[in-house]
Design an enzyme around this catalytic site. Structure first.
Site, mmCIF file in Angstrom:
data_model
loop_
_atom_site.group_PDB
_atom_site.id
_atom_site.type_symbol
_atom_site.label_atom_id
_atom_site.label_comp_id
_atom_site.label_asym_id
_atom_site.label_seq_id
_atom_site.Cartn_x
_atom_site.Cartn_y
_atom_site.Cartn_z
ATOM 1 N N GLY A 46 -9.492 -15.121 -1.813
ATOM 2 C CA GLY A 46 -8.973 -14.726 -3.059
ATOM 3 C C GLY A 46 -9.780 -15.261 -4.344
ATOM 4 C CD GLU A 47 -11.607 -15.851 -8.475
ATOM 5 O OE1 GLU A 47 -12.096 -15.239 -7.746
ATOM 6 O OE2 GLU A 47 -12.435 -17.086 -8.898
ATOM 7 C CB SER A 48 -10.281 -21.337 -5.352
ATOM 8 O OG SER A 48 -11.479 -21.185 -6.253
ATOM 9 C CB CYS A 78 -13.498 -17.240 1.312
ATOM 10 S SG CYS A 78 -14.872 -16.881 0.003
ATOM 11 N NE ARG A 106 -14.490 -21.107 -7.848
ATOM 12 C CZ ARG A 106 -14.104 -20.574 -9.034
ATOM 13 N NH1 ARG A 106 -14.310 -21.055 -10.100
ATOM 14 N NH2 ARG A 106 -13.664 -19.361 -8.912
ATOM 15 C CB ILE A 135 -16.450 -11.628 -0.536
ATOM 16 C CG1 ILE A 135 -16.593 -10.575 0.633
ATOM 17 C CG2 ILE A 135 -16.064 -10.745 -1.898
ATOM 18 C CD1 ILE A 135 -15.247 -9.907 0.785
ATOM 19 N NE ARG A 136 -17.835 -13.721 -7.708
ATOM 20 C CZ ARG A 136 -16.580 -14.322 -8.387
ATOM 21 N NH1 ARG A 136 -15.550 -14.042 -7.999
ATOM 22 N NH2 ARG A 136 -16.825 -15.118 -9.204
ATOM 23 C CG HIS A 172 -13.426 -13.262 3.411
ATOM 24 N ND1 HIS A 172 -12.083 -13.572 2.914
ATOM 25 C CD2 HIS A 172 -14.489 -13.325 2.494
ATOM 26 C CE1 HIS A 172 -12.323 -13.616 1.594
ATOM 27 N NE2 HIS A 172 -13.743 -13.745 1.259
ATOM 28 C CD GLU A 174 -9.573 -13.526 5.283
ATOM 29 O OE1 GLU A 174 -10.201 -13.925 6.020
ATOM 30 O OE2 GLU A 174 -9.783 -13.637 3.967
HETATM 31 N N1 GLN Z 1 -15.356 -16.942 -5.675
HETATM 32 C C1 GLN Z 1 -13.875 -17.130 -5.109
HETATM 33 C C2 GLN Z 1 -13.528 -18.451 -5.475
HETATM 34 O O1 GLN Z 1 -14.114 -19.377 -6.251
HETATM 35 C C3 GLN Z 1 -13.895 -17.166 -3.643
HETATM 36 C C4 GLN Z 1 -13.959 -15.611 -3.359
HETATM 37 C C5 GLN Z 1 -13.447 -15.205 -1.721
HETATM 38 O O2 GLN Z 1 -12.306 -15.807 -1.536
HETATM 39 N N2 GLN Z 1 -13.765 -14.124 -1.465
HETATM 40 O O3 GLN Z 1 -12.344 -18.767 -5.498
#
Ligand code: GLN
Length: 205
Positions: A46-48, A78, A106, A135-136, A172, A174
Site C-alpha cells: 500500500g502506502e507506507s 512492499c 522507497r 509496484i513502486r 507482492h 498476495e
Molecule cells: N511506494 C510505496 C511506499 O513507499 C509502496 C508501494 C507498494 O506497496 N506497492 O510505501
C-alpha cells in the site's frame, strides 16, 4: 490458527483471501484489542506513509513492536517491508516500526519502471522461480547482522529478507497466483505456535 492482517490501508483483502485459501483464520487488525490470540502478523502493500501514520494513530505501533520482539512471526510485503525496516530512505521516509535489521529505499525503481514483473529464485521456497510483482517497490540497501537476503533481482538488487521469523518482500505475493510464500510464512507461524502447544495449518486449495 489465527493470523492478523493489518487492515488500515492497502492490499489487506488480498492477504485475507490467501489465508482463507490456506485454511487459517484471518483477523483484521484495526485496533490493539484485535491482536489478541494471533500467531502471526501480515503488514500489506500500500502506502507506507499512510500505513505507519494510521498505525501510530490507532496505537498499534507499540504492541506490534512488542509482539515482534517476543518472536511472533511477521510478513511485510512492499509497503509492509518498509514499515518493518530499521531505517527507510528515499522521498518522505515514514516513521517505521524498526523491528527488522534492514535499511530500505522507497520507490527505488523510479517512475518509468514503477511496475514490473520478474521471475525470482527464492531458495527458501524450493525449486522453481517465484513470480515477483513490483509496484513502486522499495529495495533493500543493507542488512544488519541478524537479517539475510533471500531473493535478488537478476541485476543483484536485494528484494526479500528474513530475520528469525520476520519475513519481508519488496514484491507482492498476495497479488500473484503462487501461494508458496504465504505457505512458508504459515509454516513459521505454526512453528511459533507449536512452541506453545498449538495447531498446525491445513491446506485447502
Ligand atoms: N511506494 C510505496 C511506499 O513507499 C509502496 C508501494 C507498494 O506497496 N506497492 O510505501
Amino acid at each position: 490458527m489465527k493470523i492478523g492482517v493489518l487492515a488500515l490501508q492497502g492490499t489487506f483483502m488480498e492477504h485475507i483471501a490467501w489465508l482463507n485459501r490456506l485454511g487459517v483464520e484471518p483477523v483484521s487488525i484495526r485496533q490493539p484489542e484485535d491482536l489478541r490470540g494471533v500467531s502471526g502478523i501480515i503488514i500489506p502493500g500500500g502506502e507506507s506513509t499512510t500505513i505507519t501514520h494510521l498505525m501510530h494513530y490507532y496505537r498499534l505501533s507499540e504492541p506490534l513492536k512488542e509482539m515482534a520482539e517476543s518472536g511472533v512471526p511477521f510478513l511485510g510485503t512492499c509497503a509492509g517491508m518498509i514499515c518493518m525496516a530499521r531505517e527507510a530512505g528515499g522521498s518522505s521516509p515514514p516513521v517505521t516500526l524498526e523491528i527488522m535489521d534492514i535499511k530500505v529505499r522507497r520507490n527505488a525503481f523510479g517512475r518509468q519502471r514503477s511496475s514490473f514483473e520478474e521471475r525470482l529464485e527464492v531458495p527458501v521456497l524450493g525449486k522453481g522461480p517465484f513470480p515477483g510483482l513490483f509496484i513502486r517497490a522499495p529495495v533493500i540497501e543493507s542488512t544488519g547482522e541478524g537479517a539475510s537476503i533471500i531473493a535478488r533481482l537478476p541485476g543483484g538488487a536485494a528484494v526479500a529478507a528474513m530475520q528469525g521469523s520476520l519475513l519481508a518482500t519488496a514484491f507482492h505475493p498476495e497479488l500473484m497466483e503462487d501461494l508458496r510464500l504465504h505457505r512458508f510464512f504459515l509454516y513459521l507461524c505454526s512453528g511459533y505456535i507449536k512452541r506453545f502447544g498449538g495447531i498446525v495449518c491445513r491446506e485447502v486449495d
